[in-house]
Scaffold this active site. Structure first.
Site, PDB file in Angstrom:
ATOM      1  N   ASN A 387      28.194 -24.606  20.586  1.00  0.00           N
ATOM      2  CA  ASN A 387      27.938 -24.065  19.264  1.00  0.00           C
ATOM      3  C   ASN A 387      27.503 -25.153  18.293  1.00  0.00           C
ATOM      4  OD1 ASN A 387      27.898 -22.778  16.818  1.00  0.00           O
ATOM      5  ND2 ASN A 387      29.976 -22.022  16.892  1.00  0.00           N
ATOM      6  N   ASP A 388      28.443 -25.987  17.885  1.00  0.00           N
ATOM      7  CA  ASP A 388      28.143 -27.006  16.873  1.00  0.00           C
ATOM      8  C   ASP A 388      26.962 -27.896  17.250  1.00  0.00           C
ATOM      9  OD1 ASP A 388      30.142 -26.174  15.197  1.00  0.00           O
ATOM     10  OD2 ASP A 388      31.634 -27.547  16.023  1.00  0.00           O
ATOM     11  N   VAL A 389      26.815 -28.180  18.545  1.00  0.00           N
ATOM     12  CA  VAL A 389      25.770 -29.121  18.957  1.00  0.00           C
ATOM     13  C   VAL A 389      24.378 -28.516  18.838  1.00  0.00           C
ATOM     14  CG1 VAL A 389      27.279 -30.396  20.507  1.00  0.00           C
ATOM     15  CG2 VAL A 389      25.935 -28.492  21.406  1.00  0.00           C
TER      16      VAL A 389
END
Lengths: 460, 105
Positions: A387-389
């Site tokens: 997600n964050d990446v």
């Protein structure tokens, strides 16, 4: 003679690391490592002072049996925990060796009980200190990775001040120990260092674990170094320095992968429950949802697919189903590649091992800087458990906690498929605006189940 | 054998810094895909402190130091065997993939 044999052993260890520059040479490297260790052990057994072969042999057999049993049975998804557990043992072993040297300095020719050389006392206590921190820090990291302890960072008031005071206390204790050589003070150093190890790792959250695990790896090396100085043993010093450098470099790479300084990670508290005021209300935005058939249809009609795996894939054990999906797509003539973010997973290189386990050829698995410029020419990005990446806010939103972090530019591909369990935010607590884009399709469900369903639809 | 202790320390320090520099270059040459096996190997080789544990466990008879030494030997052995074996397992997965995937694990 002893020095020469130890030197050969140290050189073999260097070759062992050197071998890891390429998968093809890596297995030979591992063998070099084993040979180096055998030489080191047998050389030491040849010492005149070493007489109790039976006891030592038994101890090696017991330890070896336990180690082999664990190493052969462990699931590859549980690697980070295993490594943390192993680090704790190195730390503890260092403490025991230092204690043994303290109680029987004659065996190590560093003086007599009560009148050990000052330099040896300093080196011994530093080795003990680092060893004990490595031990408790790794135990806690193990607990967090295993899930026995909440992965959430635990922060409290004056945390860093308390740590700093404990550190000063330890220095004070070491000075005292060097002066009066008291066993009580020795064990106080051990206990206080253990406490400090816990306190240092406690504020660090789950997804920062790659940094913590690498850092502890580094510590275990420095602990070995400390013991090496105590015993004036070059083999231990060299090996400890190699391991220490390795862990330090990995920590650096990992923190850079998150655009944060090591200090910032160590101070911890990131991704906790603090209110992310930056999160705008996205409840009114529309999310396009799809199912396995939609995903299969989209990918079947593409020329190229890039798969972006994250920790979620490891949790769901989806790597085998994912590879099966990739195989079918390849049979259809579609180019399939995998993109790995440096901090994907819970330890450095975790995703690579899981994909290798699922028999994905390593040539298809690429690092961020190797593949990032290919996203604009790619039709489908298949994000699974990450997600964050992939969050473009890292590039655009200066107020975002992840601003500046290098990300995989999945948003540049024609369409994005997101396999996720829910709309929940990632570890950073930041909403991902990609979810609301027109070319994004969300596939809600368990990663493994989703891959299996897509495989079914593809083969239908 | 008995050199002046400050001399011994300086030699140790020399070795230490040179080893750090070697470590720096060798580790940067490790391909990122193999960072997990790297941790496995470093884990195993850092257990070379077994050398110290064996020295402590060496003398005949039983005293505190010997017991500590033997515990150290057990702990380090867990790591040596465990570390090398788990690395072996990881690395055998990175074999070139041919049609026949006949692997032990």
């Amino acid at each position: 003679m002893v020095a020469i044999l130890y030197l050969i052993s140290a050189l073999l260890f260097i070759f062992a690391l050197r071998g890891l520059s390429h998968p093809e040479s890596s297995r030979m490297g591992n063998i070099f490592g084993v040979i180096g260790m055998i030489i080191a052990v047998f050389t030491t057994l040849m010492f005149k002072s070493v007489l109790s072969y039976y006891e030592i042999g038994a101890a090696i057999l017991i330890g070896g049996a336990i180690g082999s049993f664990i190493a052969l049975r462990i699931e590859m998804t549980a690697l980070p925990q295993l490594v943390a557990a192993f680090h704790s043992l190195v730390g503890l072993a260092a403490v025991f060796v230092a204690a043994a040297a303290f109680y029987d300095p004659v065996a190590f020719s560093i003086g007599k009980v009560g009148s050990i050389k000052t330099a040896s006392l300093v080196e011994m206590s530093i080795g003990t200190f680092i060893g004990a921190i490595t031990f408790s820090g790794s135990v806690l990291a193990f607990g967090k990775l295993q899930g026995t302890i909440s992965g959430k960072p635990i922060v409290f008031k004056f945390q860093h001040l308390i740590n700093a005071l404990i550190f000063i206390l330890i220095i004070f204790l070491i000075v005292l120990f060097v002066i009066n050589q008291s066993p009580t003070i020795f064990w106080t150093i051990v206990i206080v260092s253990i406490l400090l190890g816990f306190l240092v790792v406690i504020p660090i959250g789950g997804a920062d674990m790659p940094v913590v695990v690498s850092m502890l790896n580094s510590y275990s090396g420095w602990a070995a170094c400390g013991i090496g100085f105590t015993l004036s043993n070059n083999l231990l010093i060299i090996t400890g320095a190699l391991v220490g450098a390795s862990g330090a470099i990995l920590s650096y790479i990992m923190s850079k992968g998150m655009n944060r300084s090591i200090i910032n990670v160590v101070l911890g508290g990131f991704g906790g429950e603090q209110d992310t005021s930056a999160s705008k209300d996205n409840s009114d935005k529309i999310v396009k949802q799809g199912n396995a058939e939609d995903a299969a249809y989209i990918m079947k009609n593409a020329d190229s697919v890039i798969i972006v795996p994250g920790y979620g894939m490891a949790v769901a054990q989806a790597q085998h189903a994912l590879r099966e999906m990739g195989d079918i797509l390849k049979k259809e003539g579609i180019e399939v590649r995998y993109a790995i973010h440096p901090v994907a997973g819970r330890m450095p290189g975790h995703m690579n091992v899981l994909l290798a386990e699922a028999n994905v050829p390593y040539e298809e698995v690429l690092e961020l800087d190797e593949i990032n410029h290919d996203f604009p020419m790619t039709e489908v990005s298949f994000v699974i458990g990450a997600n964050d990446v992939t969050n473009p806010a890292a590039k655009t939103d200066e107020s975002s906690p992840i601003f500046g972090m290098p990300i995989l530019d999945v948003e540049k591909s024609q369409s994005v498929l997101f396999v996720k369990r829910s709309m929940a935010t990632g570890y950073s607590g930041v909403d991902n605006e990609l979810f609301y884009r027109d070319n994004t399709t969300m596939l809600f469900g368990d990663a493994k189940k989703m891959c299996e369903d897509i495989v079914k639809s593809l083969s239908a | 054998m008995e050199a002046h202790s400050s001399e011994v320390f300086v030699i140790g320090l020399t070795v230490f810094f040179l080893a750090c520099i070697i470590g720096y270059y060798v580790v940067w040459s490790v391909t990122p895909a193999l960072h997990s096996p790297l941790m496995g190997v470093t884990n195993a080789i850092s257990s070379v402190i077994i050398v110290g544990a064996i020295l402590a466990a060496g003398p005949q008879g039983f005293d505190t130091s010997k017991i500590f030494g033997l515990i150290g030997v057990v702990l380090a052995s867990v790591n040596i065997f465990g570390g090398f074996l788990v690395t072996y397992r990881m690395l055998s997965m990175f074999k070139k993939k041919t049609k026949k995937t006949k692997e032990k694990e």
